[in-house]
Scaffold this active site. Structure first.
Site, PDB file in Angstrom:
ATOM      1  N   LYS A  65      17.798 -37.462 -64.848  1.00 64.23           N
ATOM      2  CA  LYS A  65      16.856 -38.583 -64.799  1.00 64.23           C
ATOM      3  C   LYS A  65      15.577 -38.269 -65.567  1.00 64.23           C
ATOM      4  O   LYS A  65      15.007 -39.143 -66.235  1.00 64.23           O
ATOM      5  CB  LYS A  65      16.549 -38.941 -63.342  1.00 64.23           C
ATOM      6  CG  LYS A  65      17.737 -39.599 -62.647  1.00 64.23           C
ATOM      7  CD  LYS A  65      17.691 -39.467 -61.139  1.00 64.23           C
ATOM      8  CE  LYS A  65      19.012 -39.927 -60.522  1.00 64.23           C
ATOM      9  NZ  LYS A  65      19.195 -39.516 -59.134  1.00 64.23           N
ATOM     10  N   ASP A 123      15.932 -47.597 -56.062  1.00 61.96           N
ATOM     11  CA  ASP A 123      17.315 -47.654 -55.587  1.00 61.96           C
ATOM     12  C   ASP A 123      17.674 -49.047 -55.067  1.00 61.96           C
ATOM     13  O   ASP A 123      18.859 -49.358 -54.904  1.00 61.96           O
ATOM     14  CB  ASP A 123      17.541 -46.635 -54.466  1.00 61.96           C
ATOM     15  CG  ASP A 123      18.033 -45.294 -54.990  1.00 61.96           C
ATOM     16  OD1 ASP A 123      18.736 -45.297 -56.022  1.00 61.96           O
ATOM     17  OD2 ASP A 123      17.733 -44.264 -54.378  1.00 61.96           O
ATOM     18  N   GLN A 125      15.718 -37.998 -53.884  1.00 65.30           N
ATOM     19  CA  GLN A 125      17.096 -37.604 -54.198  1.00 65.30           C
ATOM     20  C   GLN A 125      17.898 -37.388 -52.913  1.00 65.30           C
ATOM     21  O   GLN A 125      17.489 -36.659 -52.013  1.00 65.30           O
ATOM     22  CB  GLN A 125      17.114 -36.336 -55.052  1.00 65.30           C
ATOM     23  CG  GLN A 125      18.502 -35.902 -55.486  1.00 65.30           C
ATOM     24  CD  GLN A 125      19.181 -36.925 -56.384  1.00 65.30           C
ATOM     25  OE1 GLN A 125      18.577 -37.439 -57.325  1.00 65.30           O
ATOM     26  NE2 GLN A 125      20.428 -37.228 -56.099  1.00 65.30           N
TER      27      GLN A 125
END
Length: 299
Positions: A67, A134, A111
């Site tokens: 990322k 998310d 994460q």
């Protein structure tokens, strides 16, 4: 793009199904995201995706590195906090709070997974919903349910983008989703039922608790496997010529075990590959959510 006619998909295929790779979909989404990021930078705003890693799990560290590399390529800032595995819930929430209150941060990602003594869902609740890249904060799931703008769950959004990119007709067709998980099956059902050219489908959600679930999957124009049960979808569960999207996976060590048996390619009209199907689109959607959050924050 390759066009697949609706009529062709209703005939029995004469050979292996056409593959629906995710990489070109992700590339298209990332190209749009890079252009949006450049427009923001022209206005003096650098889009930012902040990440938090708890502990020293190699796989999780690898995902963060991916990322961060993607952020650099897109011209994003990527502030990062690495917390020890012994961190308390309160300390994790404090790290999130610092990003919540930082106007230079537009997206936040914790994460997953976190060490067993921590409550990931409780941490998710403390993220500013407008910075939830998310798309899994309960407020954002509510926004999705009623059709309000907000971050979309990444894998469901990636599936819609994949179908649109490969010009698979969705509107008015029967989509059956095998799996009712909060991160995939349920939000995907809401997304594909919305009135939009790339959605507007008749959606049925079934799961392994339904003894005759195959009765539903065999009638689907588009079948999405999202159960997380390796090999659960076999050729006899697929209507000949249907589109099959393999979204559910499980890992055995580093080995990826997909929901869809490879033999389904002999029955389906179009199918995602075993590796490189839905997966590549998920990270792209993270950055699309982040750049859209930066755009909203700058209005």
């Amino acid at each position: 793009m390759t066009t697949t006619s609706q009529s062709a998909e209703h005939h029995t295929p004469s050979g292996p199904a056409r593959l629906l790779p995710g990489a070109p979909v992700a590339e298209a989404v990332l190209a749009e995201t890079a252009a949006a990021a450049a427009r923001l930078r022209d206005r003096g705003i650098t889009p930012s995706l902040a990440t938090i890693l708890v502990g020293d799990d190699d796989a999780s560290a690898g995902y963060i590195a991916i990322k961060q590399r993607q952020a650099a390529e897109l011209g994003f800032a990527s502030p990062h906090v690495h917390l020890p595995a012994t961190v308390t819930q309160a300390e994790l929430h404090q790290a999130i709070a610092q990003f919540n209150t930082d106007p230079a941060v537009h997206g936040i990602l914790v994460q997953y997974p976190v060490p067993g003594h921590l409550d990931y869902d409780a941490a998710l609740l403390t993220i500013d919903p407008d910075k939830d890249v998310d798309g899994m904060h309960p407020l954002n799931m509510g926004r999705l349910a009623v059709g309000l703008p907000g971050p979309l769950p990444c894998t469901p959004a990636g599936i819609e983008a994949l179908l649109a990119y490969h010009e698979i007709p969705v509107a008015g067709r029967e989509v059956v989703i095998l799996g009712r998980g909060a991160t995939l099956g349920r939000p995907l059902a809401m997304l594909l039922a919305q009135k939009r050219p790339t959605a507007n489908a008749a959606v049925t959600v079934v799961h392994t608790g339904v003894p005759d679930w195959a009765r539903y999957t065999r009638r689907a124009d588009i079948l999405v496997a999202a159960a997380g049960v390796p090999g659960i979808v076999r050729p006899e569960h697929v209507r000949p010529g249907a589109v099959v999207i393999g979204a559910g996976v499980r890992y055995e060590g580093r080995r990826l075990l997909p929901d869809v048996d490879e033999a389904c390619a002999e029955v389906a009209g179009a199918i995602t590959p075993r590796v490189g199907g839905v997966g590549p689109t998920t990270v792209a959607m993270l950055f699309r959510n982040a750049v859209r959050a930066a755009e909203r924050a700058s209005q």
